[in-house]
Each structure stands twice: as structure tokens, then as C-alpha cells.
Design a protein around this motif. Sequence first.
Motif, PDB file in Angstrom:
ATOM      1  N   LEU A  55      89.887  53.282  73.903  1.00 41.59           N
ATOM      2  CA  LEU A  55      88.597  53.901  74.141  1.00 41.59           C
ATOM      3  C   LEU A  55      88.536  54.234  75.624  1.00 41.59           C
ATOM      4  CD1 LEU A  55      85.886  54.591  72.771  1.00 41.59           C
ATOM      5  CD2 LEU A  55      85.112  52.305  73.399  1.00 41.59           C
ATOM      6  N   LYS A  78      82.602  59.171  75.533  1.00 42.87           N
ATOM      7  CA  LYS A  78      83.805  58.373  75.332  1.00 42.87           C
ATOM      8  C   LYS A  78      84.772  59.162  74.458  1.00 42.87           C
ATOM      9  CE  LYS A  78      81.044  54.152  74.803  1.00 42.87           C
ATOM     10  NZ  LYS A  78      80.662  53.158  73.791  1.00 42.87           N
ATOM     11  N   TYR A  79      86.055  58.930  74.680  1.00 47.19           N
ATOM     12  CA  TYR A  79      87.106  59.424  73.789  1.00 47.19           C
ATOM     13  C   TYR A  79      87.777  58.213  73.162  1.00 47.19           C
ATOM     14  CZ  TYR A  79      87.183  64.411  74.797  1.00 47.19           C
ATOM     15  OH  TYR A  79      86.875  65.741  74.878  1.00 47.19           O
ATOM     16  N   CYS A  80      87.976  58.279  71.866  1.00 53.51           N
ATOM     17  CA  CYS A  80      88.654  57.203  71.166  1.00 53.51           C
ATOM     18  C   CYS A  80      89.915  57.764  70.517  1.00 53.51           C
ATOM     19  CB  CYS A  80      87.734  56.601  70.106  1.00 53.51           C
ATOM     20  SG  CYS A  80      88.370  55.067  69.399  1.00 53.51           S
ATOM     21  N   TRP A  88      93.041  56.523  68.114  1.00 58.77           N
ATOM     22  CA  TRP A  88      93.349  55.400  67.239  1.00 58.77           C
ATOM     23  C   TRP A  88      94.270  55.841  66.106  1.00 58.77           C
ATOM     24  CZ3 TRP A  88      91.124  55.523  62.175  1.00 58.77           C
ATOM     25  CH2 TRP A  88      90.163  56.538  61.984  1.00 58.77           C
ATOM     26  N   LYS A  96      85.307  61.791  69.795  1.00 61.22           N
ATOM     27  CA  LYS A  96      84.559  61.708  71.052  1.00 61.22           C
ATOM     28  C   LYS A  96      83.072  61.622  70.750  1.00 61.22           C
ATOM     29  CE  LYS A  96      83.939  66.611  72.005  1.00 61.22           C
ATOM     30  NZ  LYS A  96      84.085  67.680  72.946  1.00 61.22           N
ATOM     31  N   ASN A 113      79.638  56.765  70.630  1.00 61.47           N
ATOM     32  CA  ASN A 113      80.246  55.595  69.981  1.00 61.47           C
ATOM     33  C   ASN A 113      81.370  56.011  69.033  1.00 61.47           C
ATOM     34  OD1 ASN A 113      78.494  53.409  71.017  1.00 61.47           O
ATOM     35  ND2 ASN A 113      76.909  54.598  69.972  1.00 61.47           N
ATOM     36  N   GLU A 172      84.214  54.874  68.627  1.00 65.95           N
ATOM     37  CA  GLU A 172      84.960  53.735  68.092  1.00 65.95           C
ATOM     38  C   GLU A 172      84.446  53.314  66.712  1.00 65.95           C
ATOM     39  OE1 GLU A 172      81.794  51.942  70.877  1.00 65.95           O
ATOM     40  OE2 GLU A 172      82.978  53.770  70.766  1.00 65.95           O
TER      41      GLU A 172
END
Length: 192
Positions: A131, A138-140, A142, A155, A158, A160
Motif C-alpha cells: 500500500l 493510496k495505491y494498492c 496485490w 487506488k 481505502n 486495500e
Amino acid sequence: MKTLDSRIELDKNLLSSLIGNKIAKIKHDMFFWGNFSTQKISIYANEKIYQLQLIENDVDFIRGDESVSSFKFVECEEAETNTIYTGNNAPKQVETIIDEKVTDIIVIEDKIIAFEEDEQFGEYQYVEGLLIVLENKKYCFWKENYYSEDIMIDKGQNPEDKIVNVNEMWSDWAPKCHSQNERTFVSLVKGK
């Protein structure tokens, strides 16, 4: 008992060098079948090019020899930023302008302890995602499962929350088998 800890594949010191600096842009496969890029995402920051990679390795895993993917973070050259695919069906590469300072990087780690009846037979620890916390979003990045070669990209405030729940991810066991699962969020700012 089989144990595997692929968290060591991720260079957290190099990743921490982004904190406090601006990310100019990221480069990845164009979204076609979903919001993912296969095996790599290039990050342009500090007048350098970094790459978040998802590398598959064949290992003696919980169910025998299997491909297991691990995140790596490395410096690279511009020529290394192109897609892994070749030919007419190769996805186009796109650049997304970020132009924001990184305020934190959070490493998302999963720990799986596998049991047959009450006897532990395996333990697996790995990085599920990253994250990157910016000034305004934010950029996540995964992976959907332990063998995936696709890096999911989300992005927002939240992102995540889009990651598959660790208990759902590890719910498909053979009869008499189960696991205890744990997900932790490790801030690299707090770790400095």
C-alpha cells in the motif's frame, strides 16, 4: 513440517527510499481483462526507475512441488519496463501520472499455519501486497493468490479493502485439513 517465508524477497530498505519523495508516474500493462499488470509495474521516482515484480518460483510447498509467487522491488533501466509479452497480442503499456509525495508504504503480510486434523504440517509467510500512501490517495498493489503472476492495481482512499480476505483465500482445503490465518499491515515509516 514444511515452512516457507518469501517475505525476505522484498527489499524493504530500497522500498523505504521512496518515502518523502514524489512518484512521478507508474507504467503498467493497459487494463483489458481487469485492473492488473502481469509480473511488473514500473515506478518512476527520485530520477530513477524502480520495478515492483511478481516472480514465480517452483518450491516444495504445502501440497508438494508448486509455483509460488513473491514480490521483489528493484531498480531497473527503461528498456526493462516493457511488457513481458511479445507479438501482436502483447498488451500496450500505459503511463499513469502520479506526481505526489509518498507519506508511507505499508507492507501487507499474510501468515498461514496449515493443519491436518490437529497436527501442524506447514507454515507459509508471504507479502500479499503493498500500500503506497500518497498525499491525496493510496495505491494498492496485490496478488489474488499465492501462485498469481498478475499484480492487481487499485487506488483511492481505502484500496486495500479490495484484497481478498485471507480466510477466504485459504478456505479450499482437503478433508480433515484447515489453517489458521493472519494478515498484518507493516508501516515502513514506523519501522524507520
